[in-house]
Design a protein around this motif. Structure first.
Motif, mmCIF file in Angstrom:
data_model
loop_
_atom_site.group_PDB
_atom_site.id
_atom_site.type_symbol
_atom_site.label_atom_id
_atom_site.label_comp_id
_atom_site.label_asym_id
_atom_site.label_seq_id
_atom_site.Cartn_x
_atom_site.Cartn_y
_atom_site.Cartn_z
ATOM 1 N N SER A 172 0.843 -1.186 0.000
ATOM 2 C CA SER A 172 0.000 0.000 0.000
ATOM 3 C C SER A 172 0.880 1.238 0.000
ATOM 4 O O SER A 172 1.984 1.247 0.561
ATOM 5 N N GLU A 173 0.392 2.284 -0.636
ATOM 6 C CA GLU A 173 1.161 3.532 -0.690
ATOM 7 C C GLU A 173 1.310 4.168 0.684
ATOM 8 O O GLU A 173 2.064 5.134 0.831
ATOM 9 N N ARG A 174 0.618 3.627 1.671
ATOM 10 C CA ARG A 174 0.817 4.089 3.047
ATOM 11 C C ARG A 174 2.243 3.853 3.494
ATOM 12 O O ARG A 174 2.736 4.529 4.412
ATOM 13 N N PHE A 175 2.934 2.901 2.852
ATOM 14 C CA PHE A 175 4.280 2.517 3.280
ATOM 15 C C PHE A 175 5.332 3.009 2.282
ATOM 16 O O PHE A 175 6.239 2.286 1.889
ATOM 17 N N SER A 176 5.192 4.260 1.901
ATOM 18 C CA SER A 176 6.215 4.954 1.124
ATOM 19 C C SER A 176 6.445 6.314 1.772
ATOM 20 O O SER A 176 5.553 6.862 2.421
ATOM 21 N N ASN A 177 7.666 6.820 1.652
ATOM 22 C CA ASN A 177 7.996 8.082 2.308
ATOM 23 C C ASN A 177 7.736 9.265 1.387
ATOM 24 O O ASN A 177 7.251 9.116 0.255
ATOM 25 N N GLU A 178 8.101 10.434 1.899
ATOM 26 C CA GLU A 178 7.840 11.655 1.123
ATOM 27 C C GLU A 178 8.650 11.721 -0.158
ATOM 28 O O GLU A 178 8.302 12.462 -1.093
ATOM 29 N N ARG A 179 9.717 10.948 -0.238
ATOM 30 C CA ARG A 179 10.529 10.936 -1.453
ATOM 31 C C ARG A 179 10.043 9.900 -2.456
ATOM 32 O O ARG A 179 10.657 9.703 -3.494
ATOM 33 N N GLY A 180 8.946 9.232 -2.138
ATOM 34 C CA GLY A 180 8.397 8.242 -3.036
ATOM 35 C C GLY A 180 9.099 6.894 -2.970
ATOM 36 O O GLY A 180 8.890 6.044 -3.853
ATOM 37 N N LYS A 181 9.919 6.678 -1.945
ATOM 38 C CA LYS A 181 10.629 5.419 -1.779
ATOM 39 C C LYS A 181 9.817 4.472 -0.881
ATOM 40 O O LYS A 181 9.215 4.900 0.109
ATOM 41 N N TRP A 182 9.842 3.193 -1.234
ATOM 42 C CA TRP A 182 9.130 2.212 -0.435
ATOM 43 C C TRP A 182 9.838 1.990 0.900
ATOM 44 O O TRP A 182 11.073 1.943 0.961
ATOM 45 N N CYS A 183 9.035 1.858 1.950
ATOM 46 C CA CYS A 183 9.565 1.588 3.296
ATOM 47 C C CYS A 183 8.826 0.364 3.857
ATOM 48 O O CYS A 183 7.998 0.469 4.766
ATOM 49 N N THR A 184 9.132 -0.781 3.304
ATOM 50 C CA THR A 184 8.449 -2.011 3.724
ATOM 51 C C THR A 184 9.068 -2.652 4.954
ATOM 52 O O THR A 184 8.455 -3.532 5.570
ATOM 53 N N ARG A 185 10.262 -2.243 5.311
ATOM 54 C CA ARG A 185 10.923 -2.843 6.471
ATOM 55 C C ARG A 185 10.299 -2.341 7.777
ATOM 56 O O ARG A 185 9.604 -1.330 7.805
ATOM 57 N N ILE A 186 10.594 -3.069 8.850
ATOM 58 C CA ILE A 186 9.966 -2.814 10.148
ATOM 59 C C ILE A 186 11.007 -2.301 11.135
ATOM 60 O O ILE A 186 12.124 -2.831 11.203
ATOM 61 N N ASP A 187 10.637 -1.278 11.884
ATOM 62 C CA ASP A 187 11.459 -0.813 13.001
ATOM 63 C C ASP A 187 11.020 -1.612 14.230
ATOM 64 O O ASP A 187 10.056 -1.250 14.909
ATOM 65 N N TYR A 188 11.713 -2.697 14.507
ATOM 66 C CA TYR A 188 11.263 -3.626 15.542
ATOM 67 C C TYR A 188 11.357 -3.016 16.934
ATOM 68 O O TYR A 188 10.491 -3.268 17.786
ATOM 69 N N GLN A 189 12.383 -2.228 17.178
ATOM 70 C CA GLN A 189 12.503 -1.584 18.476
ATOM 71 C C GLN A 189 11.327 -0.639 18.709
ATOM 72 O O GLN A 189 10.760 -0.579 19.805
ATOM 73 N N LYS A 190 10.958 0.076 17.657
ATOM 74 C CA LYS A 190 9.821 0.993 17.771
ATOM 75 C C LYS A 190 8.526 0.212 17.995
ATOM 76 O O LYS A 190 7.648 0.660 18.754
ATOM 77 N N PHE A 191 8.392 -0.951 17.375
ATOM 78 C CA PHE A 191 7.182 -1.765 17.577
ATOM 79 C C PHE A 191 7.028 -2.156 19.043
ATOM 80 O O PHE A 191 5.935 -2.054 19.615
#
Length: 778
Positions: free
Chosen positions: A701-720
């Motif tokens: 989903s486009e929800r998981f792309s940043n402002e530069r249009g790059k995909w960010c599918t990885r997870i920040d596990y510490q943040k989770f």
């Protein structure tokens, strides 16, 4: 001649003629019968004679075996006084060695650690001395808690020792002392003493006058190498090449008694950290030897876990036949008789597999329907203490043969081929490319081996239990959690001696960071699944849970996990019935309810649709149907993966063959068509990443792309974990990780450039380039 004599003679001739005629007619049966009677009489007389001799002669005392002891009765699980069974619990600890075993270390035995080194500028020598001093303290602590005596570690310079004294046969000055070798070497690009040492090892192994494994009496060995990544950036280009060669030849000479994986470090960057990890592993191995007298489970030197795995073995893999064609053929032949094949038994099974009919035999019975509705109210069945997988059941024997460790009565754990691949630096699975999960730190388990589907592509061909309601003993979640961790670590330890295992990754593998609840069966079926996932999260172990969209009530009450999967194996009712073969009568209604639940929870946790494509079942003309399901559930991600061939099993009634496995270019074409269908509906999805080696592509989903249009599918596990422990509501975007690496994006293949892609049959073997780096003393 008178008349009477003539008559008598005529009568006799007549009788003789009759007898002769009868003999010709019945001579064969008469001969066989006579022979059989004689054999029986001889056998009876022979057995009677032997019994008389045995009964009259006392058995001689064996000079090798101790006096026979009375057998200890088998200990069965205790039962409560009211007749209710106590759940089977995992008993920890190591198996103690027996004094009668010749290959163990008796109480009178002593262990001598010999530390060999080579050095030109004394740097490696100083490192070896400091290491030996620290090891001496550690072995004293080990000796204080065991009956084994550790002698003071001895340091030896390879430049001065006589190779014949140490590397043709172990030293023999004291028969009660057993030796353990540790070797520290730097790597040079000029001729040094190490070249002579390597030549000696090679000649010793190839000398027909000497046993090919003359150092097999050693308890074990391990090698640590130092190198310069500026001069030799990668192992393929020569980083620690001499250490790797010594490790290889020592494995041959010791009969594969590699006690701990080869350690490698660069003193300019990570040598201290890598050496610390390696030292901890060596000390743990010595402690294990002191307790048990051996390196551990598996083949000699812990070289091969009894796991289903097919990987090609390079010519330089210690002469170690981990997955040779003969053993694979024998194993596949045996498994075919049982109607079983393992998911990871891919390459050689495909070659040997026999093609069966593509469609199930109509004469075979249909799946059992446990949920036939009735107007009459049903009374709840009486509670039962039946175990799902009893230890003496064929199911238990079948699953353990396939590499599972059964925990309690209904849970299991197993390591997959990607774990072994990652440990050897040969690549992780798609979860690393998409989400940043290293395969060697991933535990694959399930708290429920039972399932409510009998999918045609099931890993186990329906050999695991099935049911629509939980009717078995329920093991407590803390017992399952402890058991699966112990089982996973035990299997990892069995890979210590596998050639190519990297010491730093082995050390990392002893810290589980992720749990894939997708092994087999239906994890969400377990009544205490929330308590189990909470235990994972309490130890900061992320969780990926896969369900089959047949249990909406359990899905509704499920607490947040790191990522929630739903298997979408078909786009319509009829196709789903054919491919999943569900046991629930209302399977399609349950399926749609689960999709609606995912849509409601898409802002609470990451949700994924998993599409497993099977040619001839769920690919042709179903793109629009899948797009409609995505619109219904609006998942965060859609994973499209080609089915993995698990062997042909007519017993499952599926009859899948290699013709049902799509090629990767067919997966790519399907993904592009699905992406176009989603775009027409204006749903805001795009192709984000791929892992060609797993035949898997990710639509996000486009929800998981940043402002530069790059995909960010990885997870920040510490943040989770921070969001989870805060107790406040959070969204999937709150623990969205860094950008997806360029090598993992669509069109790049998805193979981690840090690892080495290993092709079958040596297709990627190339001579190592000669390094132009200057001499480096590490």
């Amino acid at each position: 001649m008178d008349h009477d004599s003539w008559s008598l003679r005529a009568l006799w001739n007549s009788y003789a003629a009759d007898i002769f005629a009868l003999w010709h007619i019945y001579r064969i049966p008469i001969i066989l019968s006579t022979f059989t009677v004689l054999i029986v009489i001889r056998t009876v007389l022979h057995l009677r004679d032997n019994r008389e001799k045995v009964s009259s002669t006392p058995p001689p005392a064996s000079p090798f075996l101790p006096a026979a002891k009375e057998k200890t009765p088998i200990q069965y699980p205790e039962k409560k006084t009211d007749g209710e069974k106590v759940p089977r619990r995992i008993v920890g600890g190591l198996k103690k060695r027996k004094s009668s075993q010749d290959d163990t270390v008796s109480a009178e035995k002593k262990i001598q650690v010999l530390v060999f080194f080579s050095s030109l500028t004394t740097t490696t020598e100083k490192t070896a001395k400091v290491f030996a001093e620290g090891l001496a303290k550690s072995t004293k602590e080990i000796a204080s808690s065991t009956s084994t005596t550790f002698l003071e570690p001895e340091i030896l310079d390879l430049s001065y020792v006589d190779y014949d004294d140490y590397f043709i046969n172990p030293p023999k000055f004291d028969p009660e002392v057993q030796f353990f070798y540790l070797i520290f070497v730097p790597t040079y690009n000029i001729d040094t003493i190490l070249d002579n040492f390597l030549e000696h090892l090679q000649e010793t192994h190839n000398d027909f006058r000497i046993d090919t494994a003359p150092l097999s009496p050693l308890l074990g060995y391990s090698v640590f190498g130092f190198g310069d990544r500026e001069g030799w950036p990668t192992e393929a280009e020569g980083f620690c090449s001499q250490a790797r060669d010594i490790d290889k030849w020592m494995a041959k000479l010791t009969g594969r008694k590699r006690a701990f994986p080869l350690g490698m470090g660069d003193p300019k960057t990570d040598a201290a950290e890598r050496l610390k990890e390696w030292k901890e592993g060596v000390e743990e191995t010595l402690s294990h030897i002191a307790l048990t007298g051996s390196l551990g489970e598996g083949v000699v030197g812990s070289g091969d876990a009894v796991e289903s795995d097919v990987e090609d073995v390079d010519d330089d893999d210690d002469d170690e036949v981990l997955f040779d064609e003969q053993n694979i053929a024998q194993r596949n032949t045996k498994e075919n008789k049982d109607g079983l094949n393992d998911l990871e038994d891919l390459g050689q099974t495909v070659v040997k597999a026999t093609v069966v009919k593509a469609e199930a035999d109509p004469s075979e019975p249909l799946e059992v329907d446990f949920t036939t509705y009735s107007k009459k109210a049903r009374t709840a069945p009486a509670p039962t203490t039946k175990e799902m997988v009893p230890k003496n059941s064929p199911t238990y024997a079948s699953l353990t043969k396939q590499g599972y460790s059964i925990v309690g009565s209904h849970s299991g754990v197993k390591i997959c081929r990607w774990t072994k691949s990652a440990l050897r630096g040969r690549g992780s699975c798609y979860k690393y490319s998409f989400y940043g999960i290293a395969s060697h730190q991933c535990m694959e388990t399930t708290p429920s081996l039972s399932c409510s589907n009998k999918c045609v592509f099931c890993w186990r061909h329906g050999t695991n239990p099935v049911g629509t309601t939980w009717r078995w003993v329920v093991d407590p979640p803390d017992m399952i959690f402890a058991g699966v961790k112990a089982g996973h670590y035990q299997k990892i330890k069995m890979l210590r001696g596998v050639p190519g295992v990297r010491a730093e990754r082995f050390a990392e593998a002893m810290r589980i960071r992720h749990c894939a609840l997708s092994l087999v069966g239906e994890p969400i079926f377990y009544p205490h699944i929330n308590e189990f996932t909470s235990m994972l999260h309490a130890e900061h172990i992320s969780s990926f849970l896969v369900c089959n969209a047949q249990h909406p009530d359990q899905l509704t009450t499920l607490k947040p996990v790191t990522q929630l999967y739903v298997s979408i194996d078909a786009s319509n009712r009829e196709s789903l019935r054919k491919i999943d073969r569900p046991l629930h009568r209302d399977f399609w209604e349950r399926f749609n309810r689960c999709l609606d639940i995912l849509k409601e929870r898409r802002f609470e946790q990451r949700t994924v649709f998993r599409l497993t494509l099977v040619k001839g079942f769920n690919i042709d003309d179903e793109v629009e149907g899948y797009a409609r399901l995505v619109e219904q559930g609006l998942p965060c991600f859609v994973e499209i993966k080609g089915v993995t061939y698990c062997g042909t099993s007519s017993s499952a009634g599926a009859g899948l063959t290699m013709q049902n496995v799509p090629f990767y270019h067919e997966i790519q074409a399907f993904v592009e068509a699905l992406n176009a269908a989603l775009a027409k509906r204006g749903l805001g999805y795009g192709i984000a990443a791929e892992h060609a080696h797993s035949c898997c592509v990710l639509i996000a989903s486009e929800r998981f792309s940043n402002e530069r249009g790059k995909w960010c599918t990885r997870i920040d596990y510490q943040k989770f974990f921070e969001c989870l422990e805060s107790g406040q509501p959070f969204r999937p975007e709150d623990y969205m990780g860094e950008e997806t690496p360029e090598w993992a994006t669509w069109g790049q293949g998805g193979f981690d450039p840090r690892d080495e892609r290993v092709f079958r049959k040596g297709k990627n073997k190339q001579p190592l380039p000669e390094s132009k780096a200057e001499l480096v003393e590490i």
